[in-house]
Structure formats: C-alpha cells, structure tokens
Enzyme design. Structure first.
Site, PDB file in Angstrom:
ATOM      1  N   ASP A 122       0.837  -1.202   0.000  1.00 23.81           N
ATOM      2  CA  ASP A 122       0.000   0.000   0.000  1.00 23.81           C
ATOM      3  C   ASP A 122       0.871   1.250   0.000  1.00 23.81           C
ATOM      4  O   ASP A 122       1.475   1.593   1.013  1.00 23.81           O
ATOM      5  CB  ASP A 122      -0.900  -0.036   1.245  1.00 23.81           C
ATOM      6  CG  ASP A 122      -1.798   1.182   1.369  1.00 23.81           C
ATOM      7  OD1 ASP A 122      -1.946   1.925   0.377  1.00 23.81           O
ATOM      8  OD2 ASP A 122      -2.347   1.399   2.466  1.00 23.81           O
ATOM      9  N   ASP A 301      -1.718   5.957  -5.280  1.00 22.46           N
ATOM     10  CA  ASP A 301      -2.058   5.061  -4.176  1.00 22.46           C
ATOM     11  C   ASP A 301      -2.433   3.672  -4.676  1.00 22.46           C
ATOM     12  O   ASP A 301      -3.537   3.461  -5.185  1.00 22.46           O
ATOM     13  CB  ASP A 301      -3.211   5.681  -3.390  1.00 22.46           C
ATOM     14  CG  ASP A 301      -3.595   4.889  -2.151  1.00 22.46           C
ATOM     15  OD1 ASP A 301      -2.943   3.863  -1.868  1.00 22.46           O
ATOM     16  OD2 ASP A 301      -4.548   5.295  -1.465  1.00 22.46           O
TER      17      ASP A 301
END
Length: 428
Positions: A122, A301
């Site tokens: 992430d 992201d």
C-alpha cells in the site's frame, strides 16, 4: 475470482551490502494474488463493497494527515477541518464488507527464524502490522507473528492503534525485527504485532495477513521509516526505487532497479510536492475533449482501487459522458453510472504527457436493478481538494516510486505475454 500471479521481486545487481540491509539467500520470485472487482455472485455491482472501500480509503487519508501533523508539528497542506473531522466515519457503513482483499499482496518473512506472511502492498500508508500470537479475536486463520520466537525481535514498549471509518481496527504492540522483503534482509524494521483485529480483518473478509505501507515516515502512525524506505536507504540514490506493473496479465514489483522489459519508451517523472504520501501535481483530467481539474494535487495510491476526486470535478467529468447518471441512491454518495454499452477513454496528464485510462477501466459491473447501467470507477468525495489515483488508472501504466530523488514516474506498458514474462523473469 481469485487470480494466482507470478510476482517477481528483482535484486539490485550493483548494491554494496551494508547494514541495515543484507542480501537474503531466499528466492526473489514470490507469488501474489489479487481478488475481485466489487461484483456480487450474480455478476452485478456490490454497492456495499464499493461504499466500504471508499470510506476506508478516505479514513486512511484522515489518519495519515493526523499522523503527518503529529510527526512534523504542522498540518499537511492538503488537510482541511472537514477532512480531519469524523464525518467520514459514516455509522451506516459499520457493518459493511471491507475490501483490502482487492489490493495487491505477496509474501514477506519476519524474524529469526523466519515467519512467513502475506501482506497488502500500500503506497497510501507507511506502517507494517500483522496479527500477533496473542490475538484470537478475528485472527485465527491468519498467520500470526510471534516475537517471542524470534531471536532478533526487540520490544519497543510502545502501543499502536489503526482504525478506519467502517469500524475496522487493529491494535497492539510495536517491535523491531528482521524483515526479508524482495530478496533483501532489513534489520531493525518496525512491525506491529496486533493483539486485536476487528471483524473487517477476519480471514473471510481480508485475504492477506496484514498491510505493509510503502509511503514516507511523515505519515507513519509509528513515527518510523517504512520497511521499503529503510531497505532502500543504503542504496545509491539512483537505485532507491521500486516500481509496479499492475495489469492483471503481467503484474510485477521490482525493487532497487528498473526491469526494462516491463515498459517501453521514456519514463515521465514528476517531483513529490509534499513528502508523506506519494503526492505530485496533475496537469489535467480530460474526457471526450472536455478538460477538467487543471493543475491539481494528486496522490498515487496502490491501496485504492478507484480514482477519487473532488465532487465538483467528478460531476464535470461525468457530465461529459452521454448517458451518465448519478448513482447515489443505487450505490452511494459520490458514485455515478455510465451506459454499459459505452467505453469512454479518459486522459490523465502528468508532466505534460497524457496517459489514457481506457473505457474498460472506467466501466465497472452493471447494477442489479438495471443491467444497462454500469458503475463508474471515478468517484466523488466532498471536502477533498485533491485526487487519489488508484489501481483503475495505475493498471494501465508502469509506475515508478523513487525514494532517492523524491519523484514518481509513469511509462507505457510493454506488450508481454505470460510466457514471455516468465522467460524474462528467469533470465533476470
């Protein structure tokens, strides 16, 4: 449907071995999986999963901004009172299915002797947490980290708590230990051993064991370097990089060097404007000849599936698509649908270069109530003066995260068949 994918972590050939990073004898070829497309069993869109994912990512940014202010002593430039409030907690979503299982994940090894885990990768966060050995609530079925069985573990005597707006939480104690990631050994990395997992992190809902953040220390809730930041710090500045190819056929993460077989042409780089998140400036978004959102901040992201933008910009985006409709009643606030028969391509321009998100990436599953309308994968968020660029866009480009030069790069994907990808990986 769950996909099994060959996920290759490539070694740096010119690395001078130095503490805290050592070359591991373990294999650098690691399998990963990615699940689902927010569809129900009947093939229609799952509104609850979509709403939960949006809520979780917005709360992730809320917590990241709070950590940034705590760590640096100043508010993040993109934060606002509305964004930092609890308005995104959305009590109505507390029972909804969390969707970290839609993130990219693979193996890491922790401790001495090594304990093996699957983690989600992430770039929108910075911390590593795993279920601890003492965790029984919602942890059974996950691989558990037991620091008492690791001779390299050290107790920091600090606690942590990670919470999200849909009620998902993890809390426990911070340790340092050896992490083996991408074929390298990282000494003294911080890992959270969770004593409590809420229902959203139970194995049935959450496919990985934990999450490994790949952002900057400014947004760390541990006030610590991320594993990848600590790993890359001793590398030469030009090699302090990791890069993703996130298409479903040939996904790969390369650490410490660029695999030129995965992209073609030049890489266009944009400087990180504020360290913490991977935040850069986006020139514009355009669709069907209509230009939207000029010179706006954008955060890159891998932990977000959709592309999320400010309400006004996203409304203008869909206004340029014939047949698009507001879907706040059918799916939730911020969502739109487009005709399932249409495939409007949109362009996202960075560093003066336009990169296309094709119609199949914008178009999601059809509504259960109307099979002619498909969910749109560009989503609106109130009180958000920036864009979040997630996997729906990133799956169409080769993305480079340069921690040495503090920049993000994009390039066109090369044309690889699975067999060619396997041959290239074996050759490297």
């Amino acid at each position: 449907m769950q996909l099994s994918i060959a996920f290759v972590f490539s070694s740096l050939l010119t690395l001078a071995v130095a503490s805290p990073v050592e070359r591991s004898v373990d294999t650098v070829r690691i399998p990963i999986t990615k699940r689902g497309d927010f569809t129900a069993e009947d093939g229609t869109v799952d509104p609850q999963a979509l709403r939960a994912h949006l809520t979780r990512r917005l709360i992730n940014y809320q917590r990241g901004f709070a950590a940034y202010e705590q760590n640096t002593g100043k508010p993040h430039p993109l934060s606002s009172k509305e964004l930092l409030s609890k308005r995104f907690a959305m009590p109505g979503l507390l029972r909804l299915q969390p969707v970290e299982e839609y993130m990219w994940r693979g193996s890491i090894h922790v401790g001495t002797p090594a304990q093996n885990f699957q983690v989600d990768f992430d770039t929108g966060s910075s911390d590593l947490f795993l279920p601890g050995q003492d965790c029984t609530t919602n942890c059974d079925g996950h691989s558990k980290y037991d620091p008492t069985k690791s001779s390299s573990a050290k107790d920091l005597h600090k606690t942590y708590s990670v919470s999200y707006g849909d009620g998902t939480e993890a809390s426990g104690e911070q340790w340092t230990d050896i992490i083996i990631f991408a074929g390298y050994q990282v000494n003294g990395a911080v890992v959270g051993a969770s004593s409590d997992y809420s229902g959203g992190l139970a194995p049935a809902q959450f496919g990985a064991d934990g999450i490994m953040g790949m952002g900057f220390p400014e947004i760390s809730r541990y006030n610590s370097e991320s594993v990848v930041d600590k790993l890359l710090k001793p590398f030469a500045s030009g090699n302090r990089i990791f890069a993703f190819r996130l298409d479903n056929d040939n996904p790969e993460l390369t650490v410490g060097r660029l695999d030129k077989s995965l992209y073609e042409g030049d890489i266009t780089y944009m400087p990180v404007t504020d360290e913490g998140f991977w935040q850069i400036s986006m020139d514009t978004v355009s669709i069907n000849g209509t230009s939207i959102a000029q010179n706006t901040p954008a955060i890159i992201d891998t932990g977000t599936t959709a592309v999320i933008g400010p309400t006004k910009d996203v409304a203008a985006f869909y206004a340029a698509i014939p047949g698009s409709k507001d879907a706040s009643e059918e799916i939730g606030a911020g969502y739109y649908t487009i005709p399932c028969s249409s495939s409007p391509a949109s362009n996202f321009t960075f560093g003066g270069r336009a990169f296309t998100m094709p119609g199949e990436s914008l178009r999601g599953a059809p509504l259960g109530s109307d099979a002619t309308r498909c969910a749109g994968n560009v989503v609106a968020s109130d009180h958000q003066p920036f864009w979040i660029i997630g996997d729906r866009f990133l799956s169409n480009v080769f993305s480079v995260f340069d921690m040495g030069a503090k920049r993000v790069g994009f390039a066109a994907l090369s044309d690889l068949s699975p067999d060619e990808d396997d041959d290239e990986a074996a050759a490297n």
